[in-house]
Design a protein around this motif. Sequence first.
Motif, mmCIF file in Angstrom:
data_model
loop_
_atom_site.group_PDB
_atom_site.id
_atom_site.type_symbol
_atom_site.label_atom_id
_atom_site.label_comp_id
_atom_site.label_asym_id
_atom_site.label_seq_id
_atom_site.Cartn_x
_atom_site.Cartn_y
_atom_site.Cartn_z
ATOM 1 N N CYS A 11 0.819 -1.209 0.000
ATOM 2 C CA CYS A 11 0.000 0.000 0.000
ATOM 3 C C CYS A 11 0.857 1.265 0.000
ATOM 4 O O CYS A 11 0.461 2.289 -0.567
ATOM 5 C CB CYS A 11 -0.911 0.016 1.232
ATOM 6 N N ALA A 12 2.030 1.188 0.593
ATOM 7 C CA ALA A 12 2.894 2.374 0.723
ATOM 8 C C ALA A 12 3.400 2.868 -0.630
ATOM 9 O O ALA A 12 3.762 4.031 -0.763
ATOM 10 C CB ALA A 12 4.075 2.060 1.637
ATOM 11 N N VAL A 13 3.422 2.002 -1.642
ATOM 12 C CA VAL A 13 3.964 2.409 -2.946
ATOM 13 C C VAL A 13 2.915 2.403 -4.056
ATOM 14 O O VAL A 13 3.211 2.828 -5.172
ATOM 15 C CB VAL A 13 5.151 1.507 -3.370
ATOM 16 N N GLN A 14 1.709 1.942 -3.777
ATOM 17 C CA GLN A 14 0.726 1.824 -4.855
ATOM 18 C C GLN A 14 -0.148 3.056 -5.027
ATOM 19 O O GLN A 14 -0.916 3.139 -5.979
ATOM 20 C CB GLN A 14 -0.137 0.581 -4.659
ATOM 21 N N GLY A 15 -0.046 4.026 -4.154
ATOM 22 C CA GLY A 15 -0.748 5.282 -4.365
ATOM 23 C C GLY A 15 -2.258 5.169 -4.277
ATOM 24 O O GLY A 15 -2.800 4.259 -3.644
ATOM 25 N N GLU A 16 -2.952 6.100 -4.951
ATOM 26 C CA GLU A 16 -4.409 6.135 -4.928
ATOM 27 C C GLU A 16 -4.996 5.052 -5.825
ATOM 28 O O GLU A 16 -4.491 4.779 -6.913
ATOM 29 C CB GLU A 16 -4.915 7.501 -5.389
ATOM 30 N N THR A 17 -6.070 4.447 -5.371
ATOM 31 C CA THR A 17 -6.737 3.395 -6.119
ATOM 32 C C THR A 17 -8.124 3.863 -6.551
ATOM 33 O O THR A 17 -8.844 4.465 -5.774
ATOM 34 C CB THR A 17 -6.885 2.120 -5.261
ATOM 35 N N THR A 18 -8.480 3.599 -7.809
ATOM 36 C CA THR A 18 -9.818 3.908 -8.302
ATOM 37 C C THR A 18 -10.449 2.650 -8.864
ATOM 38 O O THR A 18 -9.746 1.704 -9.240
ATOM 39 C CB THR A 18 -9.783 4.996 -9.400
#
Length: 366
Positions: free
Chosen positions: A306-313
Amino acid sequence: MKISKTHFVTVKAAVLLMAASLLFGLTSCGNDSDSDSTPDPVADTTVYTAQEDDSSTCGAYAMAYFLTRTGQIAESDIEKTANRFYSEVQFTEEEASGDYEFLEGYSNPVLIASKLKTTWAESASLKMLATASTEAEELLAGLASGLGITDITSLSSFDQGFSDSDYCIEIIKSGSSSLHYLLTYKKSGVLFSRDPADGKEYKRSEIQTAHPKYQFCNGGVFLKSYAEGTIPSLITIKASEIEGLQDTLKAKQEAGFDFVTVKITDMTDAKEAMDWTTLDMNDENSMTTLSEYADERFSTLLEAICAVQGETTMEMNSKTGYCDFTFSGMAISLDLSETALTYLPFAAFCDLTGLSSGGLIMLKCR
């Protein structure tokens, strides 16, 4: 048919399916009646995920096939990896105009080489025959000249200096004016090609029998694979070292990587002795029972991702009926093939928030 928008399913959304996707490798054996002779290699019967019919994603799929053959992604990641690459390597609108309008939607070999160089391949360069003698070869030479593509190495023959560690994302003339890409490589000294049109492997010398419309241009993006154990996009980590994974991923991200594979080794079930067959999932206490088997390694793993995957849509895919996920950060392919996991503990998701949309439960990092 062209892909109007690419989507990449994140590990956050797919993590509940990890246990079901652990693969077991099967090796076929046979008796060789003549122990002194080496049998002529035959095409692998494994069929990879293929591009959609009439799409122009063959270049991106050939890239994903290269990553699969060199152990950098799993076969199950081919489609999402190809879709991600496809959005980054197409010819620009300016290039695909005028006399080159037919290039619209196709992958640019210059961008393919640039994308794969240093991150995914030890080297990547454009090569073609010095003297064009066929219609297909003349097409490739004309494209290079007309588009101002330079830094092309001249070859006297397609397989000049080609070894078993070399690959080529080969450019093919398909039909009257279409381009196509194959992944070509050597096995035991024989050239083979994996075709994104159907996902099958062929002996290169026999592929035109299966696809008569193909004409070899005898050129493309030539790649040298990394030696095993030196692949920069592959992170191999022991279960006992997961605490340091977040720092490792952030360092890769800062170095410019937008996609890495994390292979975890020696991880076993949290409670190996528990008999999961005795659980009654209709029992109202089932979730409580499952939650007792917490495993902080999984929570730590998901926090690092989660720390590197940024915002999720999220967006509903009308074709598949499922939701597609996109994100702004680094993509993670999680390889659990060298673990002994048979289940994922419910408490692994204690740090995730469940969101309901159209009856679908989505997991999203807080």
